[in-house]
Scaffold this active site. Structure first.
Site, PDB file in Angstrom:
ATOM      1  N   LYS A  96      -9.230  10.018  -7.385  1.00  0.00           N
ATOM      2  CA  LYS A  96      -9.662   9.348  -8.614  1.00  0.00           C
ATOM      3  C   LYS A  96     -10.568   8.121  -8.399  1.00  0.00           C
ATOM      4  O   LYS A  96     -11.339   7.782  -9.288  1.00  0.00           O
ATOM      5  CB  LYS A  96      -8.443   8.975  -9.452  1.00  0.00           C
ATOM      6  CG  LYS A  96      -7.762  10.214 -10.024  1.00  0.00           C
ATOM      7  CD  LYS A  96      -6.982   9.878 -11.271  1.00  0.00           C
ATOM      8  CE  LYS A  96      -6.554  11.140 -12.000  1.00  0.00           C
ATOM      9  NZ  LYS A  96      -5.410  11.808 -11.318  1.00  0.00           N
ATOM     10  N   GLU A 118      -6.081   5.731 -20.469  1.00  0.00           N
ATOM     11  CA  GLU A 118      -4.761   6.348 -20.470  1.00  0.00           C
ATOM     12  C   GLU A 118      -4.462   6.828 -19.049  1.00  0.00           C
ATOM     13  O   GLU A 118      -5.375   6.941 -18.228  1.00  0.00           O
ATOM     14  CB  GLU A 118      -4.736   7.548 -21.420  1.00  0.00           C
ATOM     15  CG  GLU A 118      -5.270   8.858 -20.827  1.00  0.00           C
ATOM     16  CD  GLU A 118      -6.756   8.866 -20.515  1.00  0.00           C
ATOM     17  OE1 GLU A 118      -7.488   8.027 -21.073  1.00  0.00           O
ATOM     18  OE2 GLU A 118      -7.176   9.727 -19.714  1.00  0.00           O
ATOM     19  N   SER A 383      -5.960  16.981  -3.668  1.00  0.00           N
ATOM     20  CA  SER A 383      -6.409  15.869  -4.519  1.00  0.00           C
ATOM     21  C   SER A 383      -5.662  14.558  -4.298  1.00  0.00           C
ATOM     22  O   SER A 383      -6.205  13.487  -4.544  1.00  0.00           O
ATOM     23  CB  SER A 383      -6.337  16.284  -5.984  1.00  0.00           C
ATOM     24  OG  SER A 383      -5.059  16.787  -6.307  1.00  0.00           O
TER      25      SER A 383
HETATM   26  C1  PLP Z   1      -4.894  13.079 -11.822  1.00  0.00           C
HETATM   27  C2  PLP Z   1      -4.650  13.987 -10.736  1.00  0.00           C
HETATM   28  C3  PLP Z   1      -4.936  15.360 -10.868  1.00  0.00           C
HETATM   29  C4  PLP Z   1      -5.411  15.991 -12.125  1.00  0.00           C
HETATM   30  O1  PLP Z   1      -6.632  15.560 -12.623  1.00  0.00           O
HETATM   31  P1  PLP Z   1      -7.928  16.445 -12.563  1.00  0.00           P
HETATM   32  O2  PLP Z   1      -8.883  15.716 -13.438  1.00  0.00           O
HETATM   33  O3  PLP Z   1      -7.598  17.796 -13.092  1.00  0.00           O
HETATM   34  O4  PLP Z   1      -8.364  16.483 -11.158  1.00  0.00           O
HETATM   35  C5  PLP Z   1      -4.731  16.158  -9.763  1.00  0.00           C
HETATM   36  N1  PLP Z   1      -4.236  15.656  -8.609  1.00  0.00           N
HETATM   37  C6  PLP Z   1      -3.945  14.355  -8.467  1.00  0.00           C
HETATM   38  C7  PLP Z   1      -3.389  13.874  -7.174  1.00  0.00           C
HETATM   39  C8  PLP Z   1      -4.134  13.483  -9.512  1.00  0.00           C
HETATM   40  O5  PLP Z   1      -3.844  12.202  -9.359  1.00  0.00           O
END
Ligand code: PLP
Length: 402
Positions: A96, A118, A383
């Site tokens: 992020k 949010e 992610s």
């Molecule tokens: C917020 C988050 C997501 C989901 O958000 P996307 O916009 O779909 O990528 C996925 N994995 C992690 C670790 C997150 O913090």
């Protein structure tokens, strides 16, 4: 004939990916959104802005993040080869920062004083609070009461970083309600605040902007995968909440002969309220300022959604995903709670990497895919890291013996 790269062709001037996207906002937001669109257009072509972003990514975030071959896990499964793009190694533990740092830089250059947003799992809140601290901006984060309890370590992190956390106390008290609450606070003063959307959702230009900011993941991945293996992966997979980490990694491969899978959370069943698989079960509709595929109830209102991973329990999906799926360029993968937990423990015990529960959905899909495709390689966007989830997981799912 020279064809334009996909990324330069989508979305159109008005933020449409085919029929999906656009901007459905109240009249008092027309002006501030016009400012955002124009500022972004200018900045995205400014050498200085790009130079500063590059500096931040390298020296503050720790990019480039590596690509890693999961030899143990691949061997355990006895099928195809699984690779990870290690976005969990970003500063603060998730992908992020790729967009929050860029959003905060945009806010700064627009002369805004405060970032407002949010958050679901708290990851976007932490990432935005980090960016606000870096740039000396105020930060206000809205979060569902249920998520505040479930993701408490992230709440503490936001507060330590200097952000104000506002609980959303209506409805199901999760991500959807937090979006409503944050939007309400933003509309009261759009001049001095920037609403920093946390995914490739919301009104134009956010789906494009966040996609552009996250595309670094795909661009790096393509080069790194070639360097490591000498070719491109057969398949790329990522979990999809709003869809930012997925579109980020897809961005590097859309023009190539590579299969793309967005993995949706199947939760604990296929009835409304038991999952948040928007593309799988949803239909076209407008929500949170954009047209996409969404899960709605009998009254056309956003439906109740659920996933064990709070970062992906969102009743709609980024318009670009709706579009790419509608033209058959991307496929939908599935993973339920049980499979995500299994992948969470397997990746921890066989590779020494504790994944976020969100990311574990993509890993679980890759494990199923590898069984069915023994000759193929699959690259997963990991992610985020799982530190935020460990208390919840061990309290509810006993640690398996290896
Ligand atoms: C917020 C988050 C997501 C989901 O958000 P996307 O916009 O779909 O990528 C996925 N994995 C992690 C670790 C997150 O913090």
């Amino acid at each position: 004939m020279n064809q334009k790269p996909y990324l330069e062709t989508m979305p159109d001037e008005n933020g449409y990916f085919g029929k999906f996207g656009g901007s459905f906002i109240p009249p008092q937001l027309e002006e501030p959104f016009k400012d955002i669109r124009e500022a972004y257009k200018k900045l995205s072509q400014s050498d200085e802005y790009i130079k500063e972003l590059r500096y931040i990514r390298k020296h503050f975030q720790g990019r480039p993040t590596p690509i890693y071959h999961c030899k143990n896990l691949s061997k355990l499964i006895g099928g195809g080869q699984i690779y990870l793009k290690r976005e969990d190694l970003n500063h603060m533990g998730a992908h992020k920062l790729n967009h929050t740092m860029a959003e905060a830089l945009l806010a700064k250059s627009l002369g805004k004083k405060k970032l407002i947003a949010e958050t679901g799992a708290g990851q976007h809140g932490v990432a935005l609070a980090t960016a606000a601290a870096y740039f000396g901006l105020e930060c206000e984060i809205h979060m569902g009461e249920v998520d505040i309890e479930k993701e408490y370590p992230n709440v503490v992190r936001m507060k330590i970083l200097g952000a104000k956390v506002v609980p959303a106390t209506h409805g199901l008290k999760t991500l959807k309600e937090a979006v409503d609450s944050a939007f309400e606070a933003y509309v009261k003063d759009p001049q001095s605040q920037l609403f920093c959307i946390g995914s490739v959702v919301g009104p134009h230009p956010f789906p494009k902007m966040i996609r552009d900011f996250q595309s670094i993941v795909g661009l790096e991945s393509k080069e790194q995968f070639k360097e490591l293996t000498g070719k491109l992966p057969d398949t790329v997979a990522a979990c999809v909440g709003g869809g930012s980490n997925a579109i980020g990694i897809f961005s590097g491969f859309i023009d190539d002969d590579v299969e793309l899978y967005g993995v949706e959370p199947m939760g604990k069943g296929d009835k409304i309220g038991e999952h948040s698989a928007s593309l799988t079960y949803g239909k076209e509709g407008v929500m949170h300022g954009f047209n996409s595929i969404m899960l709605s109830d009998e009254n056309g209102e956003p439906a109740a959604v659920y996933s064990i991973a709070s970062g992906i329990d969102y009743p709609s999906v980024g318009p670009e995903h709706a579009y790419l799926n509608s033209i058959g360029r991307t496929n939908i993968g599935h993973c339920n709670d049980e499979e995500a937990i299994d992948a969470f423990y397997k990746l921890s015990q066989y590779e020494g990497i504790i994944p976020a529960l969100e990311s574990a959905h993509a890993v679980a899909f890759a494990m199923k895919y590898a069984v069915q495709n023994p000759d193929k390689s699959i690259l997963v966007n990991l992610s985020g890291r799982g530190d935020k989830d460990i208390d919840f997981v061990v309290d509810n799912y006993p640690i398996p013996t290896k």
